[in-house]
Design a protein around this motif. Structure first.
Motif, PDB file in Angstrom:
ATOM      1  N   GLY A 192     -10.872   0.807  -7.470  1.00 43.53           N
ATOM      2  CA  GLY A 192     -11.423   0.027  -6.357  1.00 43.53           C
ATOM      3  C   GLY A 192     -10.538   0.060  -5.123  1.00 43.53           C
ATOM      4  N   TRP A 193      -9.633   1.050  -5.044  1.00 41.93           N
ATOM      5  CA  TRP A 193      -8.740   1.185  -3.890  1.00 41.93           C
ATOM      6  C   TRP A 193      -9.407   2.040  -2.813  1.00 41.93           C
ATOM      7  CZ3 TRP A 193      -3.852   2.832  -7.139  1.00 41.93           C
ATOM      8  CH2 TRP A 193      -3.387   1.720  -7.840  1.00 41.93           C
ATOM      9  N   ASN A 194      -8.949   1.869  -1.582  1.00 38.61           N
ATOM     10  CA  ASN A 194      -9.480   2.629  -0.465  1.00 38.61           C
ATOM     11  C   ASN A 194      -8.544   3.799  -0.132  1.00 38.61           C
ATOM     12  OD1 ASN A 194     -11.351   2.999   1.819  1.00 38.61           O
ATOM     13  ND2 ASN A 194      -9.543   2.512   3.045  1.00 38.61           N
ATOM     14  N   VAL A 195      -9.121   4.988   0.022  1.00 36.12           N
ATOM     15  CA  VAL A 195      -8.351   6.183   0.371  1.00 36.12           C
ATOM     16  C   VAL A 195      -8.770   6.645   1.761  1.00 36.12           C
ATOM     17  CG1 VAL A 195      -7.861   8.591  -0.204  1.00 36.12           C
ATOM     18  CG2 VAL A 195      -8.110   6.904  -2.036  1.00 36.12           C
ATOM     19  N   SER A 196      -7.789   6.867   2.639  1.00 36.85           N
ATOM     20  CA  SER A 196      -8.074   7.282   4.011  1.00 36.85           C
ATOM     21  C   SER A 196      -7.160   8.447   4.397  1.00 36.85           C
ATOM     22  CB  SER A 196      -7.852   6.093   4.957  1.00 36.85           C
ATOM     23  OG  SER A 196      -8.013   6.484   6.297  1.00 36.85           O
ATOM     24  N   VAL A 217      -3.395   4.956   0.780  1.00 31.91           N
ATOM     25  CA  VAL A 217      -4.115   4.281  -0.300  1.00 31.91           C
ATOM     26  C   VAL A 217      -3.846   2.784  -0.154  1.00 31.91           C
ATOM     27  CG1 VAL A 217      -4.504   4.103  -2.776  1.00 31.91           C
ATOM     28  CG2 VAL A 217      -3.726   6.268  -1.814  1.00 31.91           C
ATOM     29  N   SER A 218      -4.909   2.004  -0.033  1.00 29.46           N
ATOM     30  CA  SER A 218      -4.735   0.560   0.115  1.00 29.46           C
ATOM     31  C   SER A 218      -5.480  -0.174  -0.990  1.00 29.46           C
ATOM     32  CB  SER A 218      -5.228   0.087   1.489  1.00 29.46           C
ATOM     33  OG  SER A 218      -6.562   0.487   1.700  1.00 29.46           O
ATOM     34  N   GLY A 219      -4.871  -1.251  -1.462  1.00 31.34           N
ATOM     35  CA  GLY A 219      -5.436  -2.037  -2.556  1.00 31.34           C
ATOM     36  C   GLY A 219      -4.368  -2.945  -3.129  1.00 31.34           C
ATOM     37  N   GLU A 220      -4.530  -3.338  -4.373  1.00 26.83           N
ATOM     38  CA  GLU A 220      -3.587  -4.261  -5.010  1.00 26.83           C
ATOM     39  C   GLU A 220      -2.555  -3.502  -5.833  1.00 26.83           C
ATOM     40  OE1 GLU A 220      -3.684  -8.168  -7.975  1.00 26.83           O
ATOM     41  OE2 GLU A 220      -5.479  -7.608  -6.860  1.00 26.83           O
ATOM     42  N   ASP A 221      -1.270  -3.739  -5.554  1.00 28.87           N
ATOM     43  CA  ASP A 221      -0.146  -3.123  -6.286  1.00 28.87           C
ATOM     44  C   ASP A 221      -0.234  -1.593  -6.298  1.00 28.87           C
ATOM     45  OD1 ASP A 221       1.013  -5.602  -6.921  1.00 28.87           O
ATOM     46  OD2 ASP A 221      -0.246  -5.822  -8.688  1.00 28.87           O
ATOM     47  N   THR A 266      -7.791  10.814  -5.778  1.00 27.31           N
ATOM     48  CA  THR A 266      -8.872  10.062  -5.132  1.00 27.31           C
ATOM     49  C   THR A 266      -9.837   9.502  -6.179  1.00 27.31           C
ATOM     50  OG1 THR A 266     -10.051  12.146  -4.721  1.00 27.31           O
ATOM     51  CG2 THR A 266      -8.799  11.223  -2.892  1.00 27.31           C
ATOM     52  N   LYS A 267     -10.118  10.284  -7.222  1.00 19.59           N
ATOM     53  CA  LYS A 267     -10.980   9.806  -8.309  1.00 19.59           C
ATOM     54  C   LYS A 267     -10.344   8.597  -8.997  1.00 19.59           C
ATOM     55  CE  LYS A 267     -14.532  12.759  -8.784  1.00 19.59           C
ATOM     56  NZ  LYS A 267     -15.947  12.361  -8.952  1.00 19.59           N
ATOM     57  N   TYR A 268      -9.036   8.682  -9.243  1.00 19.16           N
ATOM     58  CA  TYR A 268      -8.324   7.576  -9.888  1.00 19.16           C
ATOM     59  C   TYR A 268      -8.374   6.328  -9.005  1.00 19.16           C
ATOM     60  CZ  TYR A 268      -4.503   4.692 -11.642  1.00 19.16           C
ATOM     61  OH  TYR A 268      -3.756   3.633 -12.105  1.00 19.16           O
ATOM     62  N   CYS A 269      -8.104   6.511  -7.717  1.00 17.98           N
ATOM     63  CA  CYS A 269      -8.089   5.382  -6.775  1.00 17.98           C
ATOM     64  C   CYS A 269      -9.472   4.738  -6.653  1.00 17.98           C
ATOM     65  CB  CYS A 269      -7.596   5.833  -5.397  1.00 17.98           C
ATOM     66  SG  CYS A 269      -5.857   6.316  -5.387  1.00 17.98           S
ATOM     67  N   GLU A 270     -10.510   5.557  -6.628  1.00 18.82           N
ATOM     68  CA  GLU A 270     -11.880   5.030  -6.563  1.00 18.82           C
ATOM     69  C   GLU A 270     -12.174   4.170  -7.788  1.00 18.82           C
ATOM     70  OE1 GLU A 270     -14.357   8.453  -6.210  1.00 18.82           O
ATOM     71  OE2 GLU A 270     -13.717   8.887  -4.149  1.00 18.82           O
ATOM     72  N   ASN A 327       0.858  -1.180   0.000  1.00 10.40           N
ATOM     73  CA  ASN A 327       0.000   0.000   0.000  1.00 10.40           C
ATOM     74  C   ASN A 327       0.898   1.235   0.000  1.00 10.40           C
ATOM     75  OD1 ASN A 327      -2.353  -1.574   0.155  1.00 10.40           O
ATOM     76  ND2 ASN A 327      -2.273  -1.630   2.387  1.00 10.40           N
ATOM     77  N   ALA A 328       0.300   2.418  -0.136  1.00 11.85           N
ATOM     78  CA  ALA A 328       1.121   3.627  -0.205  1.00 11.85           C
ATOM     79  C   ALA A 328       0.602   4.716   0.721  1.00 11.85           C
ATOM     80  CB  ALA A 328       1.161   4.153  -1.640  1.00 11.85           C
ATOM     81  N   VAL A 329       1.537   5.573   1.140  1.00 13.48           N
ATOM     82  CA  VAL A 329       1.192   6.799   1.837  1.00 13.48           C
ATOM     83  C   VAL A 329       1.547   7.935   0.892  1.00 13.48           C
ATOM     84  CG1 VAL A 329       1.683   8.312   3.789  1.00 13.48           C
ATOM     85  CG2 VAL A 329       1.619   5.835   4.133  1.00 13.48           C
ATOM     86  N   MET A 330       0.567   8.764   0.550  1.00 11.72           N
ATOM     87  CA  MET A 330       0.811   9.893  -0.352  1.00 11.72           C
ATOM     88  C   MET A 330       0.729  11.202   0.417  1.00 11.72           C
ATOM     89  SD  MET A 330      -1.076   8.892  -3.953  1.00 11.72           S
ATOM     90  CE  MET A 330      -0.184  10.171  -4.852  1.00 11.72           C
ATOM     91  N   GLU A 331       1.631  12.125   0.074  1.00 12.19           N
ATOM     92  CA  GLU A 331       1.634  13.444   0.695  1.00 12.19           C
ATOM     93  C   GLU A 331       1.660  14.487  -0.425  1.00 12.19           C
ATOM     94  OE1 GLU A 331       4.666  13.869   3.658  1.00 12.19           O
ATOM     95  OE2 GLU A 331       4.456  11.806   4.399  1.00 12.19           O
ATOM     96  N   ILE A 332       0.731  15.419  -0.387  1.00  9.58           N
ATOM     97  CA  ILE A 332       0.698  16.508  -1.369  1.00  9.58           C
ATOM     98  C   ILE A 332       0.889  17.807  -0.611  1.00  9.58           C
ATOM     99  CG2 ILE A 332      -0.627  17.669  -3.172  1.00  9.58           C
ATOM    100  CD1 ILE A 332      -2.262  15.088  -3.506  1.00  9.58           C
ATOM    101  N   ARG A 333       1.883  18.601  -1.020  1.00  8.77           N
ATOM    102  CA  ARG A 333       2.168  19.868  -0.353  1.00  8.77           C
ATOM    103  C   ARG A 333       2.175  21.008  -1.363  1.00  8.77           C
ATOM    104  NH1 ARG A 333       5.230  16.337   2.863  1.00  8.77           N
ATOM    105  NH2 ARG A 333       4.705  16.556   5.064  1.00  8.77           N
ATOM    106  N   ALA A 334       1.491  22.087  -1.020  1.00  9.63           N
ATOM    107  CA  ALA A 334       1.504  23.279  -1.867  1.00  9.63           C
ATOM    108  C   ALA A 334       2.912  23.856  -1.894  1.00  9.63           C
ATOM    109  CB  ALA A 334       0.514  24.307  -1.328  1.00  9.63           C
ATOM    110  N   GLY A 335       3.346  24.263  -3.072  1.00  2.63           N
ATOM    111  CA  GLY A 335       4.688  24.844  -3.219  1.00  2.63           C
ATOM    112  C   GLY A 335       4.587  26.331  -3.507  1.00  2.63           C
ATOM    113  N   THR A 336       5.341  26.790  -4.494  1.00  9.54           N
ATOM    114  CA  THR A 336       5.320  28.201  -4.855  1.00  9.54           C
ATOM    115  C   THR A 336       3.971  28.558  -5.493  1.00  9.54           C
ATOM    116  OG1 THR A 336       6.340  27.605  -6.977  1.00  9.54           O
ATOM    117  CG2 THR A 336       7.808  28.353  -5.227  1.00  9.54           C
TER     118      THR A 336
END
Length: 358
Positions: free
Chosen positions: A142-146, A165-169, A135-139, A109-118
């Motif tokens: 069929g992946w779960n976003v938390s 994000v949890s799911g397969e690969d 989130t739209k892509y993950c949905e 599974n993955a942990v994603m972080e999005i940070r505003a820059g300049t």
């Protein structure tokens, strides 16, 4: 190639036998690993069957043509031979890509972080747009976003947002999204109609399990505070928000998404483990200069990887010189084509790096 496929078949037979053993079934972690391997090998076995069938057809067709005693059979054999010989190189390429050793992290599974820059407020709004895109892509997959933690921007979007994000690969699919994403558009606050450039940084970390990282809790200071932001009256009355301070590295991880202090602590520890795990992975990658030079796999956060140009309705991935005039659908989560193209380039690189003769 048949020799390589035979080795794969031997392993497939071995795994097929193991996953039905009672002691393996009772060991959930081992069973999940073997079941994943079984699914991956099954794909190769299907290709092996097709390859064997195709080579047999070619041999049989050649025998009929060389015999030449039946004109009608010879004509049919020539047509079959032409079809088989056209398919064979394509199939061999498909098998070569499947035989490329997989990164063991890819199944995580993955942990994603999005940070505003300049770009001030506009950068925060763009970070929110990227979060919605992912989130739209993950949905769709069929992946779960938390959500783990977030800090809202003053005019919308997020200064930063962290989510699992949890799911397969998951990690294997999303890992090349790491880097600086740039947007070119007229901000809502712009009165002169001028195009501004803003940026946001995306991080994608493989979610570390407890057995991946040995976390010494005596080195972690846990701070419990009241949650802030929207959520109703109960949010600010209980000390449910968690802030972790990892003393050796100075890392700080916060989580206030859940009402339960225990659940927030659990999520925060996952993120901390993943960040520590990323540090270890970075050290390993540092030793491999070729990987560091790779245009796709570096994941260098200082590298601009993609531009979203609203006036022209285009998205350009600078690593592979791919431009798509489909910005609306892409921002709505339709990013599979970009992901597929990046993986194709990277797999081709890996194939060249291995230099194996098939």
């Amino acid at each position: 190639m048949l020799e390589k496929l035979q080795i794969i078949k031997n392993r497939f037979d071995e795994v097929s036998d193991l996953i039905i053993q009672p002691d393996i079934i009772s060991d959930q972690k081992r069973y999940i690993q073997l079941n994943k391997e079984y699914k991956d090998l099954r794909v190769l076995m299907d290709k092996r069957e097709e390859y064997t069938s195709l080579t047999n057809s070619i041999n049989e067709a050649n025998e009929i043509i060389n015999d030449g005693s039946d004109a009608e059979m010879v004509e049919m054999a020539k047509m079959e031979l032409e079809t088989a010989e056209e398919r064979l190189p394509e199939l061999e390429e498909e098998i070569k890509f499947l035989l490329i050793p997989k990164d063991p992290e890819d199944a995580k599974n993955a942990v994603m972080e999005i940070r505003a820059g300049t770009g001030g407020d506009e950068a925060s709004i763009f970070a929110g747009d990227l979060y919605r895109m992912y989130t739209k892509y993950c949905e769709g997959k069929g992946w779960n976003v938390s959500v783990v933690d977030y800090n809202e921007g003053t005019s919308g979007g997020f200064k930063e947002i962290i989510f699992e994000v949890s799911g397969e690969d998951v990690y294997g699919t999303l890992k090349y999204e790491a880097g600086v994403h740039r947007v070119q558009r007229v901000p809502q606050t712009e009165t002169q109609g001028r195009v501004h450039t803003s940026a946001a940084t995306v991080m994608v970390l493989p979610e570390a399990e407890e057995f991946d990282v040995e976390l010494d809790m005596s080195e972690v200071r846990i701070e419990r505070t009241t949650s802030t932001g929207p959520g109703g009256q109960s949010v600010n009355t209980t000390y449910s928000a968690i802030k972790l301070h990892h003393e050796p590295t100075g890392m700080i991880v916060s989580c206030q998404d859940q009402k339960s202090s225990h659940k927030n602590l659990e999520k925060a520890l996952k993120v901390l483990r993943s960040r520590l795990y990323e540090l270890e992975l970075a050290k390993k990658m540092e030793a491999d200069s070729e990987k560091r030079k790779s245009m796709v796999s570096s994941g260098d956060r200082s590298a601009k990887i993609r531009t979203y140009n609203y006036p022209q309705g285009r998205v350009t991935d600078h690593r592979i010189n791919l431009t798509l005039y489909d910005l609306g659908n892409i921002m709505d989560g339709d990013i599979q084509k970009i992901i597929d193209e990046i993986h194709l380039v990277r797999n081709t690189e890996k194939l060249q790096e291995t230099g194996e003769a098939f």
